[in-house]
Design a protein around this motif. Structure first.
Motif, mmCIF file in Angstrom:
data_model
loop_
_atom_site.group_PDB
_atom_site.id
_atom_site.type_symbol
_atom_site.label_atom_id
_atom_site.label_comp_id
_atom_site.label_asym_id
_atom_site.label_seq_id
_atom_site.Cartn_x
_atom_site.Cartn_y
_atom_site.Cartn_z
ATOM 1 N N ILE A 84 1.608 -0.998 0.287
ATOM 2 C CA ILE A 84 -0.365 -0.349 0.154
ATOM 3 C C ILE A 84 1.228 1.426 0.040
ATOM 4 N N PRO B 151 3.149 2.541 -3.493
ATOM 5 C CA PRO B 151 2.741 3.336 -4.824
ATOM 6 C C PRO B 151 2.951 4.389 -4.086
ATOM 7 N N ILE B 152 1.702 4.850 -2.884
ATOM 8 C CA ILE B 152 1.646 6.201 -2.054
ATOM 9 C C ILE B 152 2.923 7.013 -2.448
ATOM 10 N N ILE C 259 5.244 6.689 -4.198
ATOM 11 C CA ILE C 259 5.920 7.252 -5.320
ATOM 12 C C ILE C 259 5.022 7.684 -5.484
ATOM 13 N N TYR C 260 3.909 7.403 -6.160
ATOM 14 C CA TYR C 260 2.784 8.938 -6.175
ATOM 15 C C TYR C 260 3.153 10.453 -6.441
ATOM 16 N N ILE C 261 3.017 10.497 -4.248
ATOM 17 C CA ILE C 261 3.252 11.546 -4.626
ATOM 18 C C ILE C 261 4.847 12.520 -4.155
ATOM 19 N N TYR D 191 4.581 11.313 -9.748
ATOM 20 C CA TYR D 191 3.816 11.824 -10.364
ATOM 21 C C TYR D 191 3.172 13.505 -9.665
ATOM 22 N N GLY E 270 13.153 9.417 -22.438
ATOM 23 C CA GLY E 270 12.449 9.326 -23.258
ATOM 24 C C GLY E 270 11.109 8.824 -22.241
ATOM 25 N N ALA E 271 12.184 8.008 -20.878
ATOM 26 C CA ALA E 271 11.833 6.794 -20.326
ATOM 27 C C ALA E 271 10.268 7.704 -19.593
ATOM 28 N N THR E 272 9.100 6.623 -19.372
ATOM 29 C CA THR E 272 8.036 7.258 -18.408
ATOM 30 C C THR E 272 8.078 7.436 -17.458
ATOM 31 N N ARG E 273 6.799 7.693 -16.875
ATOM 32 C CA ARG E 273 7.445 7.913 -15.555
ATOM 33 C C ARG E 273 7.603 6.716 -14.390
ATOM 34 N N TYR E 274 6.259 6.116 -15.037
ATOM 35 C CA TYR E 274 6.475 4.437 -14.792
ATOM 36 C C TYR E 274 7.638 3.700 -14.836
ATOM 37 N N GLU E 275 8.327 3.910 -16.380
ATOM 38 C CA GLU E 275 9.968 3.469 -15.770
ATOM 39 C C GLU E 275 10.873 4.011 -14.914
ATOM 40 N N ILE F 33 10.303 4.182 -12.075
ATOM 41 C CA ILE F 33 9.915 3.805 -10.382
ATOM 42 C C ILE F 33 11.294 2.983 -10.388
ATOM 43 N N ARG G 44 3.371 1.810 -23.533
ATOM 44 C CA ARG G 44 4.287 2.391 -22.442
ATOM 45 C C ARG G 44 3.159 3.215 -21.795
ATOM 46 N N ASP H 258 1.494 3.508 -18.028
ATOM 47 C CA ASP H 258 2.161 4.618 -16.922
ATOM 48 C C ASP H 258 0.718 4.882 -16.879
ATOM 49 N N ALA I 277 -1.109 2.877 -13.856
ATOM 50 C CA ALA I 277 -0.085 2.737 -12.610
ATOM 51 C C ALA I 277 -0.442 3.595 -11.695
ATOM 52 N N MET J 13 -1.883 3.885 -8.318
ATOM 53 C CA MET J 13 -1.458 4.583 -7.157
ATOM 54 C C MET J 13 -2.446 5.645 -6.367
ATOM 55 N N LEU K 136 -4.899 4.287 -4.336
ATOM 56 C CA LEU K 136 -4.221 4.019 -3.165
ATOM 57 C C LEU K 136 -3.867 5.331 -2.294
ATOM 58 N N THR K 137 -3.989 6.629 -2.963
ATOM 59 C CA THR K 137 -3.103 7.755 -2.692
ATOM 60 C C THR K 137 -4.755 8.477 -1.527
#
Lengths: 279, 303
Positions: free
Chosen positions: A81, A84-85, A87-89, A92, A173-178, A180, B10, B14, B17, B21, B24-25
């Motif tokens: 839980i 991800p939180i 990472i997100y705050i 992202y 060129g990475a996405t934000r997911y990548e 992580i 990709r 993104d 995800a 997330m 969850l937040t």
């Protein structure tokens, strides 16, 4: 006169510090003094056998195993839980985002909610879902208890990641997911510290598992069976009128204290080591 | 898969995800509300039966007769909390000032881990210490000077154990607060001839007042909710304590002690969940207030 006042208060300050450290010494000494004589190999290798609670044979393996199961389960769930939180705050959301700050505030506030409330809430949740006091219930309540700690301590580290690092990965060129992966690698010492801190809190907490995990003399083999825990083993056995059973409470207190000491010193070592490598 | 497809894949990952997330937040933000609602629904039956005010002000706790008066438990909680703060605050102020203003870095390096250890000791171990050391000490050494008889299981014992438990929390906040007072202010004070202690008294403490207030409020809410340690040393007699040597029965102890029987009597579980709800609401408010003050302080000095 000014000199005197200064000296007077400085003496008081040193005295206060000594009182605080003295209390720590007293606590450790009291636990050692009563726990060591009661300690033996049976305590950590056997479960209670018949007559354990009137002073006959057996050990605390049921409580040690129960505590371990609950703590491991809750930490894994809590990480699922909280990572991800965090990472997100931190990735992202833009810096100084309102949602990020309110999430930090809310986990600070949830951190202050006493474990008995998590226990009571876990209990109502279990009644609602129709679950009895069980390993699963204990894991649920303890997860609620430690998730704010995990979020807060990982966030402290994640906040310090240099913005350039994110920008460099994104500009390739990475996405934000990548990215992580990159971030997780950067905060891995923080994750370790967070885990150690929350395990320390989770393993010693009695009030949250009191309603939710129950107590049993055997080692639970499935999630729906009740589980004994070390803090409750101390609590229940200390209230026994039989001295031999009380001694076991002290032995359990010794085991618990040693576990917690090791955890908190390791956490300290890790966070020190990490802050040395900080840019 | 073509390059464009791959890129789309990709980006899809993104976005997926991000949504998970985000969910969850938001869930973590709603958790406080969910806990509040959950406890409220369980305590609704008793709230329909009796008014909240009459339960808070009544002293008669007779679950068999359906009487649920929380007054003795609230007074028990207050006594224990106040004693704990009265003991812990001066200790922490003095020690916190010493550690952040006077102590040699070597001493700080020595003391800091010990405070950490104190913070990590589980409540139940504090309780064991209370039973082994504090309770007999009060019963045999202190109480006989003041009252005819006390077994030692008293609100004073609860207060002392709690005081030591909240020390690490208060000290860690205080040292942060003191460290956030700008160096220029200290230098200005010292350069006009003030001694170090005068600087502390007139500059640092004054500048830190909101932070100290926040630390105290946080400590109060910690003391309010502490269960097992207090339960073990307080005596748990449902009466309104009249002296520090009387037994008390704080709210969290009430919840923890009766969980076994609560399903057997009507409204009993509802009453205990109401006790949890009261604790939850008070502590939520206290925590939010002090955290907001602390965030403000942090922001003011971060610039």
């Amino acid at each position: 006169m000014r000199r005197f006042e200064e000296l007077f208060f400085k003496t008081l300050m040193i005295l206060a510090t000594f009182i605080i450290l003295g209390s720590l010494m007293m606590i450790l000494f009291a636990v050692l003094k009563r726990g060591l004589p009661a300690m033996n190999l049976d305590m950590i290798t056997k479960i209670p056998s018949g007559g354990f609670y009137i002073g006959k044979e057996g050990g605390l393996l049921n409580a040690i195993a129960g505590s371990l199961f609950i703590v491991i389960g809750a930490t894994v769930l809590g990480l699922l839980i909280s990572i991800p939180i965090v990472i997100y705050i931190n990735i992202y959301l833009p810096p100084k985002s309102f949602l990020a700050n309110i999430t930090r505030l809310s986990s600070d506030v949830l951190f202050g909610i006493p474990s008995i409330v998590y226990g009571a809430f876990g209990f109502t949740l279990m009644v609602y879902l129709g679950i009895r006091a069980s390993l699963f219930g204990g894991i649920l309540a303890v997860t609620l208890l430690i998730t704010p700690i995990l979020i807060r301590s990982m966030d402290e580290v994640a906040k310090l990641i240099p913005k350039d690092l994110k920008d460099a990965a994104l500009s390739l060129g990475a996405t934000r997911y990548e990215i992580i992966k990159v971030i997780l690698k950067q905060i891995s010492p923080g994750i370790t510290t967070a885990i150690l801190l929350s395990v320390g809190r989770a393993i010693g907490d009695a009030a949250s598992v009191l309603f939710t995990a129950g107590y049993t003399d055997s080692i639970p083999t499935s999630l729906s069976q009740p589980a004994a825990t070390l803090p409750l083993a101390i609590f229940f056995q200390l209230s026994s009128p039989i001295p031999e059973v009380q001694d076991r409470a002290y032995a359990a207190a010794l085991i618990l204290t040693v576990i917690v000491l090791v955890l908190s010193l390791t956490a300290r070592y890790y966070s020190r080591k990490f802050s040395k490598n900080k840019i | 898969m073509s390059l464009a497809d791959h890129t789309r894949y990709r980006i899809f990952k993104d976005i997926l995800a991000r949504n998970i997330m985000f969910g969850l937040t938001v869930f973590s933000l709603l958790l406080a509300v969910i806990i509040g609602l959950g406890l409220y629904f369980k305590s609704a039956p008793i709230l329909n039966e009796h008014s909240l005010w009459s339960m808070l002000s009544s002293s008669s706790w007779r679950p068999f007769k359906g009487e649920f008066g929380f007054y003795p438990f609230i007074m028990g909680t207050l006594w224990v909390t106040i004693i704990a703060i009265v003991i812990a605050l001066p200790l922490c102020l003095l020690s916190g000032i010493y550690l952040s203003e006077y102590a040699h870095p070597f001493i700080k390096r020595l003391v800091d881990p010990m405070i950490d250890i104190l913070a990590g000791i589980p409540p139940v171990v504090y309780g064991v210490w209370g039973v082994l050391v504090v309770v007999p000490f009060i019963g045999d050494k202190i109480a006989p000077h003041f009252v005819e008889y006390s077994a030692g299981y008293s609100v004073l014992a609860g207060g002392i154990v709690l005081a030591i438990m909240i020390v690490p929390l208060i000290i860690s906040i205080l040292t942060e607060i003191f460290a956030s007072v700008p160096k220029e202010l200290r230098d200005a004070s010292l350069s006009v001839g003030a001694t170090k202690w005068q600087t502390i008294k007139f500059v640092i403490l004054r500048k830190s007042t909101p932070g100290i207030f926040a630390a105290v409020v946080l400590a109060i809410s910690r003391a309010f909710g502490e269960t097992i340690a207090v339960l073990m040393v307080c005596g748990n007699i449902s009466q309104v304590p009249h002296s520090v040597f009387d037994s008390g029965y704080p709210l969290p102890a009430l919840i923890a002690n009766n969980y076994g029987e609560m399903m057997s009597l009507p409204l009993y579980d509802s009453a205990l969940m109401l006790a949890a709800l009261i604790l939850f609401v008070i502590i939520l408010i206290f925590n939010a207030v002090s955290r907001i003050i602390l965030v403000r302080i942090e922001r003011r000095f971060a610039l």
